[in-house]
Design a protein around this motif. Structure first.
Motif, PDB file in Angstrom:
ATOM      1  N   ALA A 263       4.455 -14.066   2.699  1.00 56.55           N
ATOM      2  CA  ALA A 263       4.066 -13.849   4.073  1.00 56.55           C
ATOM      3  C   ALA A 263       2.619 -13.319   4.170  1.00 56.55           C
ATOM      4  N   GLY A 264       2.265 -12.844   2.783  1.00 53.20           N
ATOM      5  CA  GLY A 264       0.696 -12.222   2.588  1.00 53.20           C
ATOM      6  C   GLY A 264       1.057 -10.736   2.686  1.00 53.20           C
ATOM      7  N   ILE A 265       2.127 -10.211   2.369  1.00 51.14           N
ATOM      8  CA  ILE A 265       2.320  -8.756   2.282  1.00 51.14           C
ATOM      9  C   ILE A 265       1.647  -8.312   0.568  1.00 51.14           C
ATOM     10  N   GLU A 266       1.097  -7.501   0.650  1.00 49.01           N
ATOM     11  CA  GLU A 266       0.438  -7.123  -0.581  1.00 49.01           C
ATOM     12  C   GLU A 266       1.022  -5.833  -1.345  1.00 49.01           C
ATOM     13  N   ARG A 267       2.005  -5.077  -0.530  1.00 47.69           N
ATOM     14  CA  ARG A 267       2.397  -3.886  -1.069  1.00 47.69           C
ATOM     15  C   ARG A 267       3.455  -3.460  -0.091  1.00 47.69           C
ATOM     16  N   VAL A 268       4.686  -2.898  -0.697  1.00 48.76           N
ATOM     17  CA  VAL A 268       5.752  -2.558   0.142  1.00 48.76           C
ATOM     18  C   VAL A 268       6.154  -0.875  -0.088  1.00 48.76           C
ATOM     19  N   LEU A 269       6.311  -0.204   0.916  1.00 47.65           N
ATOM     20  CA  LEU A 269       6.761   1.119   0.750  1.00 47.65           C
ATOM     21  C   LEU A 269       7.907   1.343   1.487  1.00 47.65           C
ATOM     22  N   THR A 270       9.217   1.722   0.861  1.00 48.51           N
ATOM     23  CA  THR A 270      10.359   1.943   1.414  1.00 48.51           C
ATOM     24  C   THR A 270      11.002   3.121   0.748  1.00 48.51           C
ATOM     25  N   MET A 271      12.281   3.365   1.126  1.00 52.26           N
ATOM     26  CA  MET A 271      12.927   4.706   0.769  1.00 52.26           C
ATOM     27  C   MET A 271      14.303   4.433   0.509  1.00 52.26           C
ATOM     28  N   ASP A 272      14.715   4.632  -0.757  1.00 48.61           N
ATOM     29  CA  ASP A 272      16.307   4.902  -1.240  1.00 48.61           C
ATOM     30  C   ASP A 272      16.581   3.354  -1.272  1.00 48.61           C
ATOM     31  N   LEU A 273      15.990   2.617  -1.915  1.00 45.09           N
ATOM     32  CA  LEU A 273      16.486   1.150  -2.225  1.00 45.09           C
ATOM     33  C   LEU A 273      17.942   1.350  -2.783  1.00 45.09           C
ATOM     34  N   HIS A 274      18.843   0.541  -2.293  1.00 45.96           N
ATOM     35  CA  HIS A 274      20.350   0.733  -2.821  1.00 45.96           C
ATOM     36  C   HIS A 274      20.617   0.493  -4.298  1.00 45.96           C
ATOM     37  N   ALA A 275      19.499  -0.342  -4.877  1.00 44.76           N
ATOM     38  CA  ALA A 275      19.690  -0.690  -6.342  1.00 44.76           C
ATOM     39  C   ALA A 275      17.976  -0.441  -6.885  1.00 44.76           C
ATOM     40  N   ALA A 276      17.719   0.313  -7.571  1.00 48.25           N
ATOM     41  CA  ALA A 276      16.424   0.254  -8.212  1.00 48.25           C
ATOM     42  C   ALA A 276      15.958  -0.778  -8.845  1.00 48.25           C
TER      43      ALA A 276
ATOM     44  N   ALA B 208      -6.989  -9.355   7.779  1.00 46.65           N
ATOM     45  CA  ALA B 208      -6.946  -8.097   7.435  1.00 46.65           C
ATOM     46  C   ALA B 208      -6.974  -8.064   5.988  1.00 46.65           C
ATOM     47  N   ALA B 209      -7.781  -6.764   5.623  1.00 48.32           N
ATOM     48  CA  ALA B 209      -8.242  -6.481   4.143  1.00 48.32           C
ATOM     49  C   ALA B 209      -6.950  -6.471   3.054  1.00 48.32           C
ATOM     50  N   ARG B 210      -5.990  -5.670   3.704  1.00 49.93           N
ATOM     51  CA  ARG B 210      -4.812  -5.768   2.797  1.00 49.93           C
ATOM     52  C   ARG B 210      -3.563  -5.444   3.651  1.00 49.93           C
ATOM     53  N   ILE B 211      -2.565  -5.746   3.568  1.00 48.03           N
ATOM     54  CA  ILE B 211      -1.421  -5.631   4.297  1.00 48.03           C
ATOM     55  C   ILE B 211      -0.140  -5.023   3.678  1.00 48.03           C
ATOM     56  N   THR B 212       0.278  -3.590   4.006  1.00 47.04           N
ATOM     57  CA  THR B 212       1.374  -3.091   3.302  1.00 47.04           C
ATOM     58  C   THR B 212       2.494  -3.017   4.495  1.00 47.04           C
ATOM     59  N   ALA B 213       3.805  -3.372   3.978  1.00 49.22           N
ATOM     60  CA  ALA B 213       5.020  -3.341   4.656  1.00 49.22           C
ATOM     61  C   ALA B 213       5.793  -2.072   4.323  1.00 49.22           C
ATOM     62  N   VAL B 214       5.546  -1.133   5.386  1.00 50.02           N
ATOM     63  CA  VAL B 214       6.357   0.093   5.283  1.00 50.02           C
ATOM     64  C   VAL B 214       7.909  -0.176   6.034  1.00 50.02           C
ATOM     65  N   ILE B 215       8.934  -0.391   4.936  1.00 51.65           N
ATOM     66  CA  ILE B 215      10.259  -0.793   5.249  1.00 51.65           C
ATOM     67  C   ILE B 215      11.082   0.449   4.996  1.00 51.65           C
TER      68      ILE B 215
ATOM     69  N   PHE C 284      10.259  -7.901  -6.578  1.00 47.99           N
ATOM     70  CA  PHE C 284       8.876  -8.083  -6.041  1.00 47.99           C
ATOM     71  C   PHE C 284       7.842  -8.576  -7.252  1.00 47.99           C
ATOM     72  N   ASP C 285       6.713  -9.201  -6.910  1.00 42.32           N
ATOM     73  CA  ASP C 285       5.669  -9.436  -7.780  1.00 42.32           C
ATOM     74  C   ASP C 285       4.370  -8.757  -7.179  1.00 42.32           C
ATOM     75  N   ILE C 286       4.847  -7.680  -6.375  1.00 42.20           N
ATOM     76  CA  ILE C 286       3.724  -7.055  -5.693  1.00 42.20           C
ATOM     77  C   ILE C 286       4.156  -5.685  -5.985  1.00 42.20           C
ATOM     78  N   PRO C 287       3.294  -4.525  -5.701  1.00 45.07           N
ATOM     79  CA  PRO C 287       3.839  -3.063  -5.933  1.00 45.07           C
ATOM     80  C   PRO C 287       4.734  -2.627  -4.979  1.00 45.07           C
ATOM     81  N   VAL C 288       5.703  -1.771  -5.493  1.00 40.53           N
ATOM     82  CA  VAL C 288       6.653  -1.249  -4.683  1.00 40.53           C
ATOM     83  C   VAL C 288       6.703   0.360  -4.808  1.00 40.53           C
ATOM     84  N   ASP C 289       6.628   0.875  -3.794  1.00 37.98           N
ATOM     85  CA  ASP C 289       6.636   2.554  -3.662  1.00 37.98           C
ATOM     86  C   ASP C 289       7.961   2.830  -3.248  1.00 37.98           C
TER      87      ASP C 289
END
Length: 337
Positions: free
Chosen positions: A127-140, A90-97, A146-151
């Motif tokens: 695990a090879g995930i290059e980006r994380v997309l999540t909502m309302d992390l408990h602590a900013a 896969a070219a890029r893997i984003t985890a939507v959590i 993470f050493d990868i981008p987090v939205d």
């Protein structure tokens, strides 16, 4: 556009949300979008096995998987799906959590304890995930683990739309933080709807035991809306609602980003002083939650689908924090927004 469209794959944690995101993306594209054909199963000894039945070479892959209860199983599913995709080129893997488990273990509270949120961040990255997309992390600060981008998306803009749709007189509303640590979250929502702010200050006699609770702010004859990111056993939430009613609040509602609602939570809420509890579908609701009259669920699929599309297209995700960008996405649910 010559760019490849993103492809979606889901674990077992929240299939309903993943399917809703796919349907919403079908609306965006004007063509049917389906979740990637795969199986995520368990052997007899509970080992997790993943097999992807579609070609994903060179694809922009998005794994939709909340790490909710059972947190360890769902986390392992996420990691193994990522490994399967990475080994399939896969070219890029984003985890939507939508709900990031272990987020409450974001610091050492005493000697010889772990920072599990950091450990989970390391596992996800390795695990090879290059980006994380999540909502309302408990602590900013978890974004910094993470050493990868987090939205990190926010439920507050959607809550504001919902409140403006369901409450006629916004001048009578007071937004309440159930503790001092959540004041920033409550203040943001209060500013969005132009409401007053109050705080429930709690003092603990021992871990898990609340000695006293005090309301700071004016709540008498007001419609109070308690705002928090996580509701687990609902003990503190229900006690705060009782205290607000005793202090003279006309009615009490609650808006919670992640309805963990474990143990006696649903029963407590059904018998509490709260007129309604509004949660998102970041965690797949149980039958008991769906059957409780004073619990209502707000969909997050429109927001996540748009965020996925923006990431794939290389456009702004933070634009979804603004009402002007978010209101059209939720126009079907809130036509007057």
């Amino acid at each position: 556009m010559n760019a490849k469209q993103p492809k979606l794959i889901s674990g077992n944690s929240n299939k309903e949300l993943a399917s809703a995101v796919a349907r919403r993306m079908s609306f965006h594209r004007g063509e049917k979008v389906q979740l990637c054909n795969a199986r995520v199963e368990r052997f007899n000894d509970a080992e997790i096995f993943v097999e992807v039945f579609e070609n994903v070479r060179g694809e922009d892959m998005f794994i939709i998987q909340s790490t909710s209860n059972p947190a360890n199983d769902n986390l392992m599913e996420l990691l193994i799906i990522s490994d399967a995709l990475r080994r399939s080129s896969a070219a890029r893997i984003t985890a939507v959590i939508p709900y990031f488990g272990y987020a409450r273990q974001d610091r050492r509270t005493k000697a010889r304890t772990p920072i599990s949120a950091k450990l989970v961040a390391n596992l996800i990255t390795e695990a090879g995930i290059e980006r994380v997309l999540t909502m309302d992390l408990h602590a900013a600060q978890i974004q910094g683990f993470f050493d990868i981008p987090v939205d990190n998306l926010y439920a507050a803009p959607v809550f504001a739309l919902d409140i403006q749709h369901h409450f006629k007189n916004l001048s009578e509303i007071t937004v309440v933080s159930p503790d001092v640590g959540g004041v920033g979250r409550a203040r943001e929502l209060a500013e969005r709807i132009g409401a007053d702010l109050a705080i429930v200050d709690k003092r603990r006699a021992a871990p898990g035991e609340i000695a006293a609770m005090t309301v700071i702010g004016e709540v008498k004859d007001r419609s109070c809306i308690i705002v928090d990111d996580i509701c687990d056993t609902a003990g503190t939430l229900c006690k705060a609602a009782d205290l607000l009613k005793e202090t003279g609040a006309k009615e009490v509602h609650a808006y919670i980003s992640h309805g963990v609602l474990s143990g006696p939570a649903v029963e407590r809420i059904s018998k509490s002083a709260m007129k309604s509890l509004v949660i998102t579908d970041s965690i797949q609701p149980t039958a008991a939650i769906l059957d409780t009259p004073n619990i209502r669920i707000i969909p997050t699929a429109p927001m996540f689908a748009q965020a996925i599309q923006n990431i794939a297209n290389g456009t702004s995700v933070s634009s979804l924090f603004d009402r002007s960008s978010l209101a059209p996405i939720y126009e079907a649910a809130y036509p007057a927004a």
